[in-house]
Scaffold this motif. Structure first.
Motif, mmCIF file in Angstrom:
data_model
loop_
_atom_site.group_PDB
_atom_site.id
_atom_site.type_symbol
_atom_site.label_atom_id
_atom_site.label_comp_id
_atom_site.label_asym_id
_atom_site.label_seq_id
_atom_site.Cartn_x
_atom_site.Cartn_y
_atom_site.Cartn_z
ATOM 1 N N MET A 1 -6.609 4.088 -6.246
ATOM 2 C CA MET A 1 -6.479 4.188 -4.815
ATOM 3 C C MET A 1 -5.647 5.403 -4.457
ATOM 4 O O MET A 1 -4.796 5.824 -5.227
ATOM 5 N N VAL A 2 -5.912 5.915 -3.270
ATOM 6 C CA VAL A 2 -5.059 6.956 -2.726
ATOM 7 C C VAL A 2 -4.480 6.445 -1.415
ATOM 8 O O VAL A 2 -5.089 5.635 -0.719
ATOM 9 N N LEU A 3 -3.283 6.909 -1.112
ATOM 10 C CA LEU A 3 -2.628 6.584 0.149
ATOM 11 C C LEU A 3 -2.673 7.808 1.036
ATOM 12 O O LEU A 3 -2.484 8.931 0.557
ATOM 13 N N VAL A 4 -2.913 7.588 2.316
ATOM 14 C CA VAL A 4 -2.996 8.683 3.276
ATOM 15 C C VAL A 4 -2.207 8.281 4.511
ATOM 16 O O VAL A 4 -2.265 7.129 4.943
ATOM 17 N N GLY A 5 -1.470 9.227 5.084
ATOM 18 C CA GLY A 5 -0.731 8.916 6.301
ATOM 19 C C GLY A 5 -0.577 10.120 7.202
ATOM 20 O O GLY A 5 -0.373 11.235 6.732
ATOM 21 N N GLY B 1 -3.540 0.311 6.446
ATOM 22 C CA GLY B 1 -2.406 -0.498 6.029
ATOM 23 C C GLY B 1 -2.389 -1.854 6.719
ATOM 24 O O GLY B 1 -1.857 -2.820 6.181
ATOM 25 N N GLU B 2 -2.999 -1.922 7.909
ATOM 26 C CA GLU B 2 -3.108 -3.210 8.609
ATOM 27 C C GLU B 2 -3.928 -4.209 7.806
ATOM 28 O O GLU B 2 -3.750 -5.408 7.945
ATOM 29 N N ASP B 3 -4.845 -3.726 6.979
ATOM 30 C CA ASP B 3 -5.632 -4.620 6.125
ATOM 31 C C ASP B 3 -4.801 -5.152 4.970
ATOM 32 O O ASP B 3 -5.036 -6.250 4.468
ATOM 33 N N VAL B 4 -3.821 -4.357 4.549
ATOM 34 C CA VAL B 4 -2.921 -4.755 3.460
ATOM 35 C C VAL B 4 -1.786 -5.624 3.996
ATOM 36 O O VAL B 4 -1.389 -6.582 3.359
ATOM 37 N N PHE B 5 -1.283 -5.254 5.182
ATOM 38 C CA PHE B 5 -0.220 -6.003 5.856
ATOM 39 C C PHE B 5 -0.757 -6.578 7.154
ATOM 40 O O PHE B 5 -0.584 -5.979 8.208
ATOM 41 N N PRO B 6 -1.455 -7.712 7.110
ATOM 42 C CA PRO B 6 -1.993 -8.268 8.350
ATOM 43 C C PRO B 6 -0.882 -8.562 9.363
ATOM 44 O O PRO B 6 0.222 -8.942 8.986
ATOM 45 N N ARG C 1 -1.003 -6.296 -5.272
ATOM 46 C CA ARG C 1 -2.342 -6.868 -5.177
ATOM 47 C C ARG C 1 -3.262 -6.359 -6.294
ATOM 48 O O ARG C 1 -4.464 -6.517 -6.233
ATOM 49 N N GLY C 2 -2.664 -5.701 -7.300
ATOM 50 C CA GLY C 2 -3.425 -5.278 -8.461
ATOM 51 C C GLY C 2 -3.996 -3.874 -8.386
ATOM 52 O O GLY C 2 -4.696 -3.453 -9.298
ATOM 53 N N GLY C 3 -3.704 -3.140 -7.321
ATOM 54 C CA GLY C 3 -4.215 -1.780 -7.191
ATOM 55 C C GLY C 3 -3.316 -0.767 -7.878
ATOM 56 O O GLY C 3 -2.138 -1.021 -8.117
ATOM 57 N N ARG C 4 -3.889 0.380 -8.203
ATOM 58 C CA ARG C 4 -3.124 1.452 -8.831
ATOM 59 C C ARG C 4 -3.261 2.698 -7.968
ATOM 60 O O ARG C 4 -4.360 3.200 -7.744
ATOM 61 N N VAL C 5 -2.146 3.185 -7.475
ATOM 62 C CA VAL C 5 -2.132 4.369 -6.622
ATOM 63 C C VAL C 5 -2.157 5.612 -7.503
ATOM 64 O O VAL C 5 -1.302 5.782 -8.363
ATOM 65 N N VAL C 6 -3.149 6.472 -7.271
ATOM 66 C CA VAL C 6 -3.275 7.696 -8.061
ATOM 67 C C VAL C 6 -2.946 8.949 -7.254
ATOM 68 O O VAL C 6 -2.923 10.042 -7.816
ATOM 69 N N GLY C 7 -2.702 8.780 -5.965
ATOM 70 C CA GLY C 7 -2.362 9.942 -5.157
ATOM 71 C C GLY C 7 -1.855 9.552 -3.781
ATOM 72 O O GLY C 7 -2.153 8.467 -3.285
ATOM 73 N N LEU D 1 3.899 0.731 1.250
ATOM 74 C CA LEU D 1 2.454 0.531 1.152
ATOM 75 C C LEU D 1 2.009 0.548 -0.308
ATOM 76 O O LEU D 1 1.208 -0.290 -0.733
ATOM 77 N N ALA D 2 2.543 1.463 -1.099
ATOM 78 C CA ALA D 2 2.209 1.544 -2.530
ATOM 79 C C ALA D 2 2.624 0.269 -3.255
ATOM 80 O O ALA D 2 1.890 -0.238 -4.109
ATOM 81 N N ALA D 3 3.798 -0.256 -2.922
ATOM 82 C CA ALA D 3 4.269 -1.495 -3.552
ATOM 83 C C ALA D 3 3.355 -2.659 -3.202
ATOM 84 O O ALA D 3 3.057 -3.500 -4.061
ATOM 85 N N SER D 4 2.893 -2.695 -1.967
ATOM 86 C CA SER D 4 1.991 -3.763 -1.545
ATOM 87 C C SER D 4 0.647 -3.656 -2.259
ATOM 88 O O SER D 4 0.086 -4.658 -2.697
#
Length: 113
Positions: free
Chosen positions: A1-5, A105-110, A28-34, A21-24
């Motif tokens: 996954m990548v994070l964008v803001g 992020g709203e999908d990750v943090f409802p 949930r089992g995701g791996r942030v690559v960027g 967001l990365a910690a969340s």
């Protein structure tokens, strides 16, 4: 996954917000690559336009969207998570550009939690 803001130039906490967001995502089992950050108010109109998205289609600038799309496709990223709320249209446009699922992020943090 990548994070964008997209963050205001005045927002000194943008790094902490992406860390949360990365910690969340990791919980949930995701791996942030960027991580990709667009700062509003640093350039392209300055402080007067700080709260306005660069593009109604993509939220971020066209150049930043192309940069992220190239990196997502090269790394075969499956999901891009935006720290900002996105419309369904933005999700569809960005998903087509990035070649992956685009969520907010709203999908990750409802809300309400």
């Amino acid at each position: 996954m990548v994070l964008v803001g997209l963050f205001s130039a005045k927002d000194r906490e943008f790094g902490a917000k992406l860390d949360l967001l990365a910690a969340s995502v990791a919980a949930r089992g995701g791996r942030v690559v960027g991580r990709h950050v667009q700062r509003r108010g640093v350039s392209h109109g300055g402080a007067a336009r700080m709260n306005v998205p660069f593009s109604r289609r993509t939220l971020i600038s066209p150049g930043k969207a192309r940069e992220i799309a190239h990196l997502c496709r090269a790394a075969e990223v499956g999901v891009a998570v935006f720290a900002n709320p996105l419309t369904e249209h933005q999700r569809a446009v960005l998903g087509g550009m990035f070649g992956c699922l685009v969520i907010s992020g709203e999908d990750v943090f409802p809300r309400g939690r």
